[in-house]
Design a protein around this motif. Structure first.
Motif, short mmCIF file in Angstrom:
data_model
loop_
_atom_site.label_atom_id
_atom_site.label_comp_id
_atom_site.label_asym_id
_atom_site.label_seq_id
_atom_site.Cartn_x
_atom_site.Cartn_y
_atom_site.Cartn_z
N SER A 139 11.44 -20.83 76.36
CA SER A 139 10.31 -21.74 76.93
C SER A 139 9.22 -21.33 75.83
CB SER A 139 9.86 -21.56 78.29
OG SER A 139 8.81 -22.10 78.63
N TYR A 140 8.78 -19.95 75.30
CA TYR A 140 7.84 -19.76 74.59
C TYR A 140 8.22 -20.52 73.19
CZ TYR A 140 4.62 -17.00 77.26
OH TYR A 140 3.59 -16.34 78.05
N SER A 141 9.45 -20.21 72.78
CA SER A 141 9.83 -20.74 71.35
C SER A 141 9.94 -21.87 71.16
CB SER A 141 11.35 -20.16 71.22
OG SER A 141 11.74 -18.91 71.47
N LYS A 142 10.16 -23.02 72.55
CA LYS A 142 9.88 -24.21 72.33
C LYS A 142 8.31 -24.69 72.33
CE LYS A 142 14.03 -25.40 75.08
NZ LYS A 142 14.66 -25.66 76.26
N ILE A 143 7.77 -24.03 72.95
CA ILE A 143 6.28 -24.46 72.78
C ILE A 143 5.54 -24.17 71.44
CG2 ILE A 143 3.77 -23.91 73.80
CD1 ILE A 143 5.18 -23.08 76.43
N LEU A 144 5.92 -23.07 70.93
CA LEU A 144 5.44 -22.64 69.42
C LEU A 144 6.05 -23.74 68.81
CD1 LEU A 144 4.17 -20.99 67.59
CD2 LEU A 144 6.41 -19.56 67.45
N CYS A 145 7.19 -24.13 68.52
CA CYS A 145 7.94 -25.22 67.85
C CYS A 145 7.17 -26.62 67.98
CB CYS A 145 9.43 -25.36 68.02
SG CYS A 145 10.30 -23.91 67.12
N TYR A 146 6.82 -26.98 69.27
CA TYR A 146 6.05 -28.09 69.49
C TYR A 146 4.71 -28.27 68.64
CZ TYR A 146 9.29 -29.05 73.53
OH TYR A 146 10.43 -29.25 74.23
N GLU A 147 4.05 -26.84 68.97
CA GLU A 147 2.69 -26.89 68.27
C GLU A 147 2.76 -27.27 66.76
OE1 GLU A 147 -0.20 -27.24 69.98
OE2 GLU A 147 0.98 -27.17 71.81
N ASP A 161 6.01 -34.43 55.49
CA ASP A 161 6.65 -33.63 54.44
C ASP A 161 7.22 -32.31 54.98
OD1 ASP A 161 7.84 -32.62 52.27
OD2 ASP A 161 6.25 -32.96 51.02
N PHE A 162 8.37 -32.24 55.44
CA PHE A 162 8.88 -31.06 55.93
C PHE A 162 9.20 -29.89 55.06
CE2 PHE A 162 9.29 -34.02 59.68
CZ PHE A 162 8.56 -33.32 60.72
N THR A 163 9.53 -30.41 54.00
CA THR A 163 9.71 -29.50 53.02
C THR A 163 8.80 -28.56 52.47
OG1 THR A 163 9.09 -30.90 50.84
CG2 THR A 163 11.31 -31.00 51.83
N LYS A 164 7.46 -28.82 52.69
CA LYS A 164 6.20 -28.10 52.45
C LYS A 164 6.19 -27.01 53.53
CE LYS A 164 3.65 -31.34 49.53
NZ LYS A 164 2.38 -32.38 49.76
N GLU A 165 5.53 -25.87 53.10
CA GLU A 165 5.20 -24.75 54.03
C GLU A 165 3.99 -25.03 54.53
OE1 GLU A 165 6.14 -21.10 51.93
OE2 GLU A 165 7.99 -20.82 52.78
N ILE A 166 3.59 -24.66 55.77
CA ILE A 166 2.19 -24.44 56.21
C ILE A 166 1.70 -23.28 56.64
CG2 ILE A 166 2.41 -26.77 56.90
CD1 ILE A 166 2.99 -26.15 59.86
N PRO A 167 0.51 -22.90 56.47
CA PRO A 167 0.25 -21.44 56.98
C PRO A 167 -0.07 -21.42 58.63
CG PRO A 167 -1.89 -22.49 56.14
CD PRO A 167 -0.64 -23.60 55.98
N LEU A 168 0.29 -20.38 59.19
CA LEU A 168 0.05 -20.03 60.53
C LEU A 168 -0.61 -18.77 60.84
CD1 LEU A 168 3.69 -21.27 62.22
CD2 LEU A 168 1.34 -22.40 61.99
N ARG A 169 -1.76 -18.84 61.10
CA ARG A 169 -2.54 -17.55 61.35
C ARG A 169 -2.00 -16.95 62.49
NH1 ARG A 169 -6.95 -17.20 58.37
NH2 ARG A 169 -7.66 -18.96 57.24
N LYS A 170 -2.13 -15.62 62.36
CA LYS A 170 -1.45 -14.69 63.74
C LYS A 170 -2.21 -15.16 64.81
CE LYS A 170 -0.29 -9.98 64.79
NZ LYS A 170 -0.29 -8.44 64.38
N SER A 171 -3.43 -15.25 64.68
CA SER A 171 -4.42 -15.67 65.86
C SER A 171 -3.78 -16.84 66.55
CB SER A 171 -5.89 -15.77 65.78
OG SER A 171 -6.00 -16.86 64.57
N PHE A 172 -3.28 -17.95 65.86
CA PHE A 172 -2.66 -19.03 66.33
C PHE A 172 -1.41 -18.82 67.32
CE2 PHE A 172 0.62 -22.33 65.79
CZ PHE A 172 0.01 -23.49 66.20
N ILE A 173 -0.41 -17.98 66.60
CA ILE A 173 0.68 -17.55 67.43
C ILE A 173 0.47 -16.78 68.59
CG2 ILE A 173 2.81 -16.47 66.99
CD1 ILE A 173 2.70 -16.97 64.13
N ILE A 174 -0.56 -15.77 68.56
CA ILE A 174 -0.83 -15.12 69.65
C ILE A 174 -1.46 -15.92 70.78
CG2 ILE A 174 -2.74 -13.34 70.59
CD1 ILE A 174 -2.46 -12.02 67.57
#
Length: 452
Positions: A33-41, A55-68
């Motif tokens: 459930s958490y995995s799906k929510i994270l991937c949705y976001e 453009d899904f070939t480009k990486e995007i930055p994800l801050r730790k605070s966002f994941i937490i």
């Protein structure tokens, strides 16, 4: 893009379901459930950042605070991030990226060395998961009990009658090039106001302002499909060509493999499925029981539905023109517009009145339909600008899906529902048209149906 995005999210869901998480059934369900929510976001970050040129070939930055914020428990978070990466879903090289200035050793006022601060880790969805998805599914969702009886039991056989010829793959690149030929660049753009999506926010400004901004960044102002971008022309066209070919090929492949998606939209109640997200040009290659289909379509349908709403103040000339099918021609006459370009301009004015914010309403319509435009403005100010088009789409789906489609299916007529239109075999055209007209007459719904 809605259905395309929904298909991709379903692909992500299925991939997450296959992750071999360890623990109790309850713990595994929590991890998934958490995995799906994270991937949705993360998916939403992509679509909001890149707008219609994702453009899904480009990486995007994800801050730790966002994941937490999404996954607060450290142990669960660690397990999820590890498994998403190991299973080729949300991948990263695991390295923090430092700015050049940050990598130089510095001494603070207390004489101690300052530790360089890294930028966030960069992530991306695995390209194979997005562009070569192994997705395989047939399911219906968001139906109430009545819809299930009408749509699940009746529509599924219609889908299974569909075939699409392989010649479509040769046609798609030609169609894409034709669409790309309509790109406008720089001074070719005549819109006085241009809105560009930046970091998920719509920024409106004058055309000249954005032209200057483009020059300042050594790029170009680009208009494509009524969306605006600042980008290098070659890079934009190359990326858009690839994205469009992938999009259309992806949708066609799902139809050929009979991997059906069908959902009743929760907001506007429209019926969304594989056929509602393919380009209209591709229906030349679609067959129903081995026969190409013909379309039964309402003229200026959204505004025909509006004209039949009794408690919405509007002008008599609008009601008559919308119901008799000459709305765009009336606007052309009033504004002195001519030819195909004139009709497109008239249609665009009405689309802006329907879907646009109040500030973007074409002022020329105030002179032609003063009561209507005042009513639309007041409705949007009270309910939000998106609520107006949703109201019309709800009216459309109530009649065309809940009533018309249900009746056609009950009569066992093979058909395809495409929002405000129905596609049938030529042999079933007259019978279906007669059935639709009888339903309209019974409900005193006035509109014009396009000629065959």
């Amino acid at each position: 893009m809605y259905n395309y995005n929904h298909l991709l999210m379903t692909s992500l869901n299925q991939k997450i379901e296959q992750i071999p998480f360890l623990g109790s059934a309850k713990n595994i369900a929590t991890l998934k459930s958490y995995s799906k929510i994270l991937c949705y976001e993360v998916f939403n970050i992509y679509t909001s950042t890149f707008n219609s040129a994702v453009d899904f070939t480009k990486e995007i930055p994800l801050r730790k605070s966002f994941i937490i914020k999404i996954i607060p428990t450290p142990k669960i978070r660690s397990s999820i991030m590890k498994e998403l990466n190991n299973n080729g879903i949300l991948i990263t090289d695991g390295k923090y990226i430092f700015n050049n200035n940050d990598t130089n050793k510095k001494i603070g006022g207390d004489g101690l060395e300052i530790t360089p601060k890294p930028r966030p880790k960069h992530y991306k969805f695995h390209p194979d998961l997005i562009y070569n998805s192994p997705i395989s599914f047939t399911y219906f969702e968001h139906f109430d009990s009545t819809d299930k009886k009408i749509l699940y039991q009746k529509m599924k056989p219609n889908f299974d009658m569909i075939t699409i010829s392989h010649g479509v793959y040769n046609f798609i690149p030609k169609m894409v090039e034709e669409k790309l030929s309509n790109i406008l660049i720089g001074d070719e753009i005549t819109d006085p106001t241009v809105t560009i999506l930046i970091d998920g926010k719509e920024i409106p400004a004058s055309r000249d302002y954005w032209l200057n901004e483009a020059v300042r960044h050594n790029k170009a102002l680009i208009k494509f499909n009524d969306n605006f971008y600042i980008d290098s022309v070659k890079s934009f066209i190359d990326r858009k060509r690839t994205d469009l070919i992938i999009l259309h090929t992806y949708n066609v492949r799902k139809i050929q493999n009979k991997e059906w998606y069908c959902s009743r939209n929760k907001t506007n109640k429209r019926l969304d499925h594989n056929l509602t997200c393919i380009a209209s040009e591709l229906f030349e290659y679609v067959s129903l029981k081995g026969v190409k289909t013909v379309e039964i379509d309402l003229v200026n349908s959204q505004f025909a539905f509006l004209s039949n709403i009794s408690n919405f103040p509007m002008d008599d000339n609008f009601i008559k023109a919308a119901q008799e099918g000459y709305l765009y021609e009336l606007i052309m006459e009033e504004l002195g517009l001519e030819g195909d370009e004139g009709r497109l301009a008239a249609k665009k004015y009405m689309m802006l009145a329907n879907f646009g914010r109040e500030r973007n309403h074409p002022k020329v319509l105030n002179k032609i339909f003063p009561i209507l435009m005042q009513s639309i403005t007041e409705f949007k100010q009270k309910n939000g600008y998106a609520a107006f088009s949703i109201m019309l789409q709800n009216a459309e789906s109530s009649l065309m899906i809940t009533t018309v489609l249900a009746m056609i299916c009950a009569k066992r007529i093979p058909c395809l529902s495409i929002h405000d239109s129905i596609r049938v075999r030529p042999v079933d055209y007259d019978r279906t048209l007669e059935l639709m007209q009888r339903i309209f007459d019974e409900r005193d719904f006035k509109c014009k149906i396009k000629n065959k």
